[in-house]
Scaffold this motif. Structure first.
Motif, PDB file in Angstrom:
ATOM      1  N   HIS A   1       0.626  -1.197   0.012  1.00 42.61           N
ATOM      2  CA  HIS A   1       0.131   0.041  -0.082  1.00 42.61           C
ATOM      3  C   HIS A   1       0.899   1.483  -0.012  1.00 42.61           C
ATOM      4  N   TYR A   2       0.781   2.340  -0.948  1.00 43.80           N
ATOM      5  CA  TYR A   2       1.239   3.434  -1.039  1.00 43.80           C
ATOM      6  C   TYR A   2       0.587   4.510  -0.920  1.00 43.80           C
ATOM      7  N   PRO A   3       0.773   5.533   0.176  1.00 45.07           N
ATOM      8  CA  PRO A   3       0.186   6.587   0.198  1.00 45.07           C
ATOM      9  C   PRO A   3       0.656   7.640  -0.361  1.00 45.07           C
ATOM     10  N   ALA A   4       0.058   8.890  -0.393  1.00 45.52           N
ATOM     11  CA  ALA A   4       0.268   9.874  -1.538  1.00 45.52           C
ATOM     12  C   ALA A   4       2.114  10.304  -1.137  1.00 45.52           C
ATOM     13  N   GLY A   5       2.707  10.615  -2.311  1.00 46.90           N
ATOM     14  CA  GLY A   5       4.405  10.858  -2.193  1.00 46.90           C
ATOM     15  C   GLY A   5       4.977   9.570  -2.512  1.00 46.90           C
ATOM     16  N   TRP A   6       4.692   8.486  -2.754  1.00 54.91           N
ATOM     17  CA  TRP A   6       5.324   7.519  -3.265  1.00 54.91           C
ATOM     18  C   TRP A   6       5.455   7.276  -4.727  1.00 54.91           C
ATOM     19  N   TYR A   7       6.569   7.063  -5.157  1.00 61.54           N
ATOM     20  CA  TYR A   7       7.043   6.888  -6.487  1.00 61.54           C
ATOM     21  C   TYR A   7       7.356   5.339  -6.672  1.00 61.54           C
ATOM     22  N   LEU A   8       6.617   4.740  -8.122  1.00 65.40           N
ATOM     23  CA  LEU A   8       6.722   3.488  -8.385  1.00 65.40           C
ATOM     24  C   LEU A   8       7.403   3.358  -9.631  1.00 65.40           C
ATOM     25  N   ARG A   9       8.279   2.311 -10.080  1.00 67.31           N
ATOM     26  CA  ARG A   9       8.350   2.050 -11.263  1.00 67.31           C
ATOM     27  C   ARG A   9       8.147   0.518 -11.549  1.00 67.31           C
ATOM     28  N   ASN A  10       7.439   0.037 -12.342  1.00 69.90           N
ATOM     29  CA  ASN A  10       7.356  -1.393 -12.661  1.00 69.90           C
ATOM     30  C   ASN A  10       8.059  -1.495 -14.181  1.00 69.90           C
ATOM     31  N   PRO A  11       8.878  -2.360 -14.402  1.00 69.72           N
ATOM     32  CA  PRO A  11       9.364  -2.379 -15.483  1.00 69.72           C
ATOM     33  C   PRO A  11       8.848  -3.268 -16.635  1.00 69.72           C
ATOM     34  N   PRO A  12       9.237  -3.081 -17.825  1.00 67.63           N
ATOM     35  CA  PRO A  12       8.614  -3.875 -18.825  1.00 67.63           C
ATOM     36  C   PRO A  12       8.507  -5.324 -18.658  1.00 67.63           C
ATOM     37  N   GLY A  13       7.354  -5.772 -18.761  1.00 67.99           N
ATOM     38  CA  GLY A  13       7.228  -7.432 -18.633  1.00 67.99           C
ATOM     39  C   GLY A  13       6.803  -7.625 -17.354  1.00 67.99           C
ATOM     40  N   SER A  14       6.426  -6.713 -16.223  1.00 68.54           N
ATOM     41  CA  SER A  14       5.964  -6.814 -15.033  1.00 68.54           C
ATOM     42  C   SER A  14       4.406  -6.833 -15.143  1.00 68.54           C
ATOM     43  N   SER A  15       3.761  -7.194 -13.935  1.00 63.10           N
ATOM     44  CA  SER A  15       2.334  -7.347 -14.028  1.00 63.10           C
ATOM     45  C   SER A  15       1.947  -6.986 -12.449  1.00 63.10           C
ATOM     46  N   HIS A  16       0.510  -6.536 -12.275  1.00 61.56           N
ATOM     47  CA  HIS A  16       0.099  -6.550 -11.083  1.00 61.56           C
ATOM     48  C   HIS A  16      -1.458  -6.301 -11.052  1.00 61.56           C
ATOM     49  N   ARG A  17      -1.987  -6.232  -9.884  1.00 61.32           N
ATOM     50  CA  ARG A  17      -3.438  -6.044  -9.706  1.00 61.32           C
ATOM     51  C   ARG A  17      -3.472  -4.636  -8.856  1.00 61.32           C
ATOM     52  N   PRO A  18      -3.745  -3.659  -9.471  1.00 57.60           N
ATOM     53  CA  PRO A  18      -3.703  -2.147  -8.816  1.00 57.60           C
ATOM     54  C   PRO A  18      -5.149  -2.200  -8.325  1.00 57.60           C
ATOM     55  N   PHE A  19      -5.180  -1.536  -7.422  1.00 53.73           N
ATOM     56  CA  PHE A  19      -6.621  -1.073  -6.444  1.00 53.73           C
ATOM     57  C   PHE A  19      -6.339   0.062  -5.517  1.00 53.73           C
ATOM     58  N   SER A  20      -7.573   0.373  -4.997  1.00 57.52           N
ATOM     59  CA  SER A  20      -7.465   1.404  -3.728  1.00 57.52           C
ATOM     60  C   SER A  20      -8.714   1.181  -2.981  1.00 57.52           C
ATOM     61  N   HIS A  21      -8.444   1.027  -1.595  1.00 63.03           N
ATOM     62  CA  HIS A  21      -9.646   0.861  -0.761  1.00 63.03           C
ATOM     63  C   HIS A  21     -10.220   2.134  -0.349  1.00 63.03           C
ATOM     64  N   GLU A  22      -9.231   3.178  -0.280  1.00 64.52           N
ATOM     65  CA  GLU A  22     -10.059   4.601   0.133  1.00 64.52           C
ATOM     66  C   GLU A  22     -10.143   5.687  -0.877  1.00 64.52           C
ATOM     67  N   GLY A  23      -9.600   5.088  -1.979  1.00 70.89           N
ATOM     68  CA  GLY A  23      -9.470   6.143  -3.248  1.00 70.89           C
ATOM     69  C   GLY A  23      -8.133   6.769  -3.489  1.00 70.89           C
ATOM     70  N   ALA A  24      -7.742   6.885  -4.940  1.00 72.01           N
ATOM     71  CA  ALA A  24      -6.461   7.580  -4.949  1.00 72.01           C
ATOM     72  C   ALA A  24      -6.400   8.481  -6.298  1.00 72.01           C
ATOM     73  N   LEU A  25      -5.340   9.454  -6.269  1.00 70.48           N
ATOM     74  CA  LEU A  25      -5.112   9.842  -7.464  1.00 70.48           C
ATOM     75  C   LEU A  25      -3.776   9.878  -7.825  1.00 70.48           C
ATOM     76  N   VAL A  26      -3.425   9.391  -9.083  1.00 72.37           N
ATOM     77  CA  VAL A  26      -2.085   8.919  -9.546  1.00 72.37           C
ATOM     78  C   VAL A  26      -1.684   9.494 -10.622  1.00 72.37           C
ATOM     79  N   PHE A  27      -0.277   9.991 -10.876  1.00 78.23           N
ATOM     80  CA  PHE A  27       0.171  10.271 -12.148  1.00 78.23           C
ATOM     81  C   PHE A  27       0.926   9.094 -12.743  1.00 78.23           C
ATOM     82  N   VAL A  28       0.643   8.670 -13.927  1.00 76.08           N
ATOM     83  CA  VAL A  28       0.767   7.480 -14.661  1.00 76.08           C
ATOM     84  C   VAL A  28       1.429   7.444 -15.945  1.00 76.08           C
TER      85      VAL A  28
END
Length: 222
Positions: free
Chosen positions: A79-106
């Motif tokens: 779980h990543y609150p406001a201010g976290w920076y993430l990079r998922n490299p080519p070929g990666s996979s995930h299941r993104p979600f938000s329980h409380e709601g979120a605004l993200v730059f992608v």
């Protein structure tokens, strides 16, 4: 689909110009800042997750870069609150979600294929920040193709001290002045190669996301 697809021109989207459009997943909306292609596109977006919204598990063949702007963004058991920076490299996979709601730059499909490391940085941790040439900088990622960082500017401080070979900015706090207009938190800019002495922090100063170098090979698409 083409959105701000001419990379030889300056592109600016201010918050009052946001146009929210539905994603394929219920509860998730996005503002398209630039885009080249359909659903699997090279794209830069602001994405809004409603509380308890989620995407099914899916791959990212071209990689994905995320900066959490508000709320809490989650993937798998992390779980990543406001201010976290993430990079998922080519070929990666995930299941993104938000329980409380979120605004993200992608950013999607904008990584070199040789990139293979995951990045997780808490930009609100003072230990993530450095002093470089009299400025406060939070380094996020750097390779031969791009340099990514957060940067704080004092009120009235000029952003660029010389010519730049393209840049992309997102205003995180304060405001940025570019000539007469002032651009508040949430404003996004993409700048082609040139000189931009008119761009400076406003009276409140500014904190910016900045990416440079990544547009070197981009040609005019529209």
């Amino acid at each position: 689909m083409l959105v701000n697809a001419d990379f030889s021109r300056r592109a600016i989207v201010a918050p009052h110009e946001y146009r929210w459009v539905a994603s394929p997943q219920a509860g998730v909306e996005r503002v398209m800042l630039d885009r080249l292609g359909g659903e699997n596109a090279r794209a830069t977006s602001i994405v809004r997750y409603a509380p308890d919204s989620a995407f099914p598990h899916h791959p990212h063949p071209g990689g994905e870069e995320i900066l959490v702007l508000s709320g809490t963004f989650s993937e798998e058991n992390a779980h990543y609150p406001a201010g976290w920076y993430l990079r998922n490299p080519p070929g990666s996979s995930h299941r993104p979600f938000s329980h409380e709601g979120a605004l993200v730059f992608v950013k999607l499909w904008q990584m070199t294929l040789g990139e293979n490391g995951r990045v997780r940085i808490d930009t609100r941790d003072p230990a993530s920040w450095q002093h470089r040439r009299g400025r406060e900088v939070c380094p996020l990622f750097s390779n031969d193709a791009e340099q990514v960082r957060l940067q704080r500017l004092a009120p009235g401080e000029t952003l660029f001290t010389g010519p730049v070979h393209s840049a992309e900015l997102l205003v995180l706090t304060g405001d940025l002045v570019a000539g007469d207009p002032s651009y508040e938190r949430g404003s996004w800019m993409r700048l082609p190669t040139g000189q931009y002495p008119e761009i400076a922090a406003g009276a409140r100063g500014a904190t910016l996301y900045i990416k440079t170098g990544h547009l070197a090979d981009m040609a005019m698409e529209a």
